[in-house]
Motif scaffolding. Structure first.
Motif, PDB file in Angstrom:
ATOM      1  N   GLN A   1       0.849  -1.183   0.000  1.00 43.03           N
ATOM      2  CA  GLN A   1       0.000   0.000   0.000  1.00 43.03           C
ATOM      3  C   GLN A   1       0.886   1.235   0.000  1.00 43.03           C
ATOM      4  OE1 GLN A   1      -2.727   0.273   3.279  1.00 43.03           O
ATOM      5  NE2 GLN A   1      -3.413   2.331   2.753  1.00 43.03           N
ATOM      6  N   VAL A   2       0.678   2.100  -0.980  1.00 42.40           N
ATOM      7  CA  VAL A   2       1.533   3.275  -1.128  1.00 42.40           C
ATOM      8  C   VAL A   2       0.959   4.427  -0.308  1.00 42.40           C
ATOM      9  CG1 VAL A   2       2.625   4.868  -2.752  1.00 42.40           C
ATOM     10  CG2 VAL A   2       2.163   2.505  -3.441  1.00 42.40           C
ATOM     11  N   ASP A   3       1.350   4.493   0.966  1.00 44.95           N
ATOM     12  CA  ASP A   3       0.854   5.545   1.852  1.00 44.95           C
ATOM     13  C   ASP A   3       1.986   6.329   2.515  1.00 44.95           C
ATOM     14  OD1 ASP A   3       1.818   3.671   3.615  1.00 44.95           O
ATOM     15  OD2 ASP A   3      -0.113   3.200   4.529  1.00 44.95           O
ATOM     16  N   GLY A   4       3.235   5.929   2.248  1.00 47.35           N
ATOM     17  CA  GLY A   4       4.362   6.640   2.828  1.00 47.35           C
ATOM     18  C   GLY A   4       4.570   6.383   4.302  1.00 47.35           C
ATOM     19  N   ILE A   5       3.846   5.415   4.866  1.00 41.31           N
ATOM     20  CA  ILE A   5       3.956   5.078   6.283  1.00 41.31           C
ATOM     21  C   ILE A   5       4.672   3.728   6.422  1.00 41.31           C
ATOM     22  CG2 ILE A   5       2.692   4.516   8.389  1.00 41.31           C
ATOM     23  CD1 ILE A   5       0.455   6.351   7.375  1.00 41.31           C
ATOM     24  N   ALA A   6       5.713   3.699   7.212  1.00 41.16           N
ATOM     25  CA  ALA A   6       6.442   2.452   7.425  1.00 41.16           C
ATOM     26  C   ALA A   6       5.763   1.663   8.537  1.00 41.16           C
ATOM     27  CB  ALA A   6       7.895   2.737   7.772  1.00 41.16           C
ATOM     28  N   GLY A   7       4.619   1.081   8.198  1.00 39.65           N
ATOM     29  CA  GLY A   7       3.893   0.253   9.136  1.00 39.65           C
ATOM     30  C   GLY A   7       4.445  -1.156   9.155  1.00 39.65           C
ATOM     31  N   ALA A   8       3.693  -2.085   9.742  1.00 41.02           N
ATOM     32  CA  ALA A   8       4.191  -3.445   9.963  1.00 41.02           C
ATOM     33  C   ALA A   8       4.578  -4.146   8.662  1.00 41.02           C
ATOM     34  CB  ALA A   8       3.133  -4.259  10.707  1.00 41.02           C
TER      35      ALA A   8
ATOM     36  N   ALA B   1       8.793  -6.022   4.917  1.00 38.79           N
ATOM     37  CA  ALA B   1       9.365  -6.100   3.570  1.00 38.79           C
ATOM     38  C   ALA B   1      10.796  -5.589   3.549  1.00 38.79           C
ATOM     39  CB  ALA B   1       8.508  -5.300   2.594  1.00 38.79           C
ATOM     40  N   MET B   2      11.109  -4.679   4.466  1.00 39.55           N
ATOM     41  CA  MET B   2      12.471  -4.148   4.565  1.00 39.55           C
ATOM     42  C   MET B   2      13.369  -5.024   5.435  1.00 39.55           C
ATOM     43  SD  MET B   2      11.823  -0.075   5.106  1.00 39.55           S
ATOM     44  CE  MET B   2      11.075   0.947   3.831  1.00 39.55           C
ATOM     45  N   GLY B   3      12.766  -6.000   6.106  1.00 36.39           N
ATOM     46  CA  GLY B   3      13.547  -6.833   6.995  1.00 36.39           C
ATOM     47  C   GLY B   3      13.837  -6.168   8.319  1.00 36.39           C
ATOM     48  N   ILE B   4      12.961  -5.244   8.731  1.00 31.79           N
ATOM     49  CA  ILE B   4      13.120  -4.547  10.000  1.00 31.79           C
ATOM     50  C   ILE B   4      12.036  -5.017  10.954  1.00 31.79           C
ATOM     51  CG2 ILE B   4      13.093  -2.309  11.165  1.00 31.79           C
ATOM     52  CD1 ILE B   4      14.044  -1.055   8.553  1.00 31.79           C
ATOM     53  N   SER B   5      12.428  -5.476  12.115  1.00 33.57           N
ATOM     54  CA  SER B   5      11.463  -5.929  13.112  1.00 33.57           C
ATOM     55  C   SER B   5      11.076  -4.755  13.995  1.00 33.57           C
ATOM     56  CB  SER B   5      12.056  -7.046  13.975  1.00 33.57           C
ATOM     57  OG  SER B   5      11.209  -7.340  15.066  1.00 33.57           O
ATOM     58  N   SER B   6       9.774  -4.469  14.040  1.00 34.70           N
ATOM     59  CA  SER B   6       9.310  -3.349  14.857  1.00 34.70           C
ATOM     60  C   SER B   6       9.554  -3.600  16.336  1.00 34.70           C
ATOM     61  CB  SER B   6       7.817  -3.097  14.624  1.00 34.70           C
ATOM     62  OG  SER B   6       7.056  -4.245  14.953  1.00 34.70           O
ATOM     63  N   SER B   7       9.651  -4.862  16.731  1.00 32.21           N
ATOM     64  CA  SER B   7       9.867  -5.178  18.142  1.00 32.21           C
ATOM     65  C   SER B   7      11.305  -4.931  18.562  1.00 32.21           C
ATOM     66  CB  SER B   7       9.525  -6.648  18.419  1.00 32.21           C
ATOM     67  OG  SER B   7      10.376  -7.511  17.693  1.00 32.21           O
TER      68      SER B   7
ATOM     69  N   ALA C   1      16.517 -13.335   4.500  1.00 24.19           N
ATOM     70  CA  ALA C   1      16.295 -14.099   5.727  1.00 24.19           C
ATOM     71  C   ALA C   1      15.447 -13.323   6.724  1.00 24.19           C
ATOM     72  CB  ALA C   1      17.635 -14.467   6.358  1.00 24.19           C
ATOM     73  N   ASN C   2      15.536 -12.005   6.666  1.00 20.17           N
ATOM     74  CA  ASN C   2      14.748 -11.170   7.575  1.00 20.17           C
ATOM     75  C   ASN C   2      13.329 -10.941   7.087  1.00 20.17           C
ATOM     76  OD1 ASN C   2      16.441 -10.638   9.793  1.00 20.17           O
ATOM     77  ND2 ASN C   2      17.631  -9.173   8.609  1.00 20.17           N
ATOM     78  N   GLY C   3      12.972 -11.540   5.944  1.00 15.73           N
ATOM     79  CA  GLY C   3      11.575 -11.504   5.527  1.00 15.73           C
ATOM     80  C   GLY C   3      11.241 -10.716   4.284  1.00 15.73           C
ATOM     81  N   TRP C   4      12.236 -10.104   3.624  1.00 15.15           N
ATOM     82  CA  TRP C   4      11.919  -9.358   2.404  1.00 15.15           C
ATOM     83  C   TRP C   4      11.820 -10.336   1.234  1.00 15.15           C
ATOM     84  CZ3 TRP C   4      15.517  -5.503  -0.629  1.00 15.15           C
ATOM     85  CH2 TRP C   4      14.782  -4.921  -1.672  1.00 15.15           C
ATOM     86  N   ASP C   5      10.608 -10.604   0.792  1.00 15.46           N
ATOM     87  CA  ASP C   5      10.413 -11.479  -0.368  1.00 15.46           C
ATOM     88  C   ASP C   5      10.263 -10.612  -1.613  1.00 15.46           C
ATOM     89  OD1 ASP C   5       9.835 -13.321  -2.280  1.00 15.46           O
ATOM     90  OD2 ASP C   5       8.207 -14.305  -1.186  1.00 15.46           O
ATOM     91  N   ALA C   6      11.380 -10.245  -2.191  1.00 14.67           N
ATOM     92  CA  ALA C   6      11.366  -9.400  -3.386  1.00 14.67           C
ATOM     93  C   ALA C   6      10.888 -10.154  -4.618  1.00 14.67           C
ATOM     94  CB  ALA C   6      12.774  -8.837  -3.630  1.00 14.67           C
ATOM     95  N   SER C   7      10.743 -11.488  -4.507  1.00 15.84           N
ATOM     96  CA  SER C   7      10.302 -12.290  -5.647  1.00 15.84           C
ATOM     97  C   SER C   7       8.788 -12.325  -5.794  1.00 15.84           C
ATOM     98  CB  SER C   7      10.821 -13.726  -5.505  1.00 15.84           C
ATOM     99  OG  SER C   7      10.064 -14.449  -4.536  1.00 15.84           O
ATOM    100  N   GLY C   8       8.074 -11.856  -4.774  1.00 20.07           N
ATOM    101  CA  GLY C   8       6.615 -11.914  -4.830  1.00 20.07           C
ATOM    102  C   GLY C   8       6.054 -13.299  -4.570  1.00 20.07           C
TER     103      GLY C   8
END
Length: 233
Positions: free
Chosen positions: A86-93, A98-104, A194-201
């Motif tokens: 979703q293109v909203d400019g908000i780095a939500g969950a 997708a970036m491989g960043i854990s919010s926790s 490995a951190n969860g970014w599935d760039a392959s779809g």
């Protein structure tokens, strides 16, 4: 109590109810937006992580200063657009995942690698380097994602080593590329995958149409095209 007094009291109660509704809505708005993590105006370590990721991947050219300004906003939107979010400019969950960043763990470095051991991460990086050398960074992450998608899929071995060493699975195992030095970008791509970014779809296969004549592979439904690779189901 007169009828006029009753009507007057009823109007006051109705007015109070309406005011209370809007007050709750105003209070509830920010609470509901709490799940929308880093966004325009945010500051801190998580924003720095986002900026660094986007800068590494070529989405962002500004300073890694931890300030979510206009340039970071546009970079996040660009990343979301390119990755089907979703293109909203908000780095939500979802965007953070997708970036491989854990919010926790936003208070610490995001240099972890999911559940892979160090040896597995090195193996994944070696295959990415061998199979996607010279490809865009996103394409390198996508190759890593395909390998990890196979580990999870019932049609493939359930270990990383099993997928990588499955006979005929990857040409790099037979053409000598697997034994070449591993590029730095492949190491980063392995961590991001490995951190969860599935760039392959969600792909299970990929191929270069210039180098593949296999009719079955060419018949697979294409999910995404990145560089010279077609990623398919």
């Amino acid at each position: 109590m007169t009828q006029q007094t009753v009507r007057s009291r009823g109007m006051r109660l109705a007015t109070l109810a309406v005011a209370l509704f809007f007050l709750l809505a105003a209070v509830g708005g920010p609470l509901q937006q709490a799940d929308a993590l880093s966004k325009y105006g945010s500051r801190g370590n998580e924003v720095r992580q986002i900026q660094q990721k986007l800068k590494d991947w070529g989405y962002y050219e500004g300073n890694v200063d931890g300030i979510f300004g206009a340039q970071t906003l546009e970079a996040v939107k660009y990343f979301q657009r390119k990755n089907g979010l979703q293109v909203d400019g908000i780095a939500g969950a979802q965007t953070l995942a997708a970036m491989g960043i854990s919010s926790s763990s936003s208070g610490s470095s995001s240099s972890g690698a999911g559940s892979l051991s160090a040896s597995e991460l090195n193996l994944l990086a070696r295959v990415i380097s061998a199979e996607a050398r010279g490809e865009p960074y996103e394409g390198q992450v996508a190759v890593g994602a395909v390998i990890l998608n196979r580990v999870k899929h019932a049609s493939f071995p359930d270990t990383l080593a099993g997928v990588v060493y499955q006979p005929g699975a990857f040409t790099c195992m037979t053409d000598g590329q697997f034994n070449q030095p591993v590029s730095d970008s492949a190491v980063r791509a392995a961590r991001d995958a490995a951190n969860g970014w599935d760039a392959s779809g969600g792909a299970l296969y990929y191929y270069n149409p210039k180098k593949t004549s296999n009719a079955w592979m060419l018949s697979r439904p294409v999910i995404k095209v990145i560089g010279d690779h077609r990623f398919c189901s």
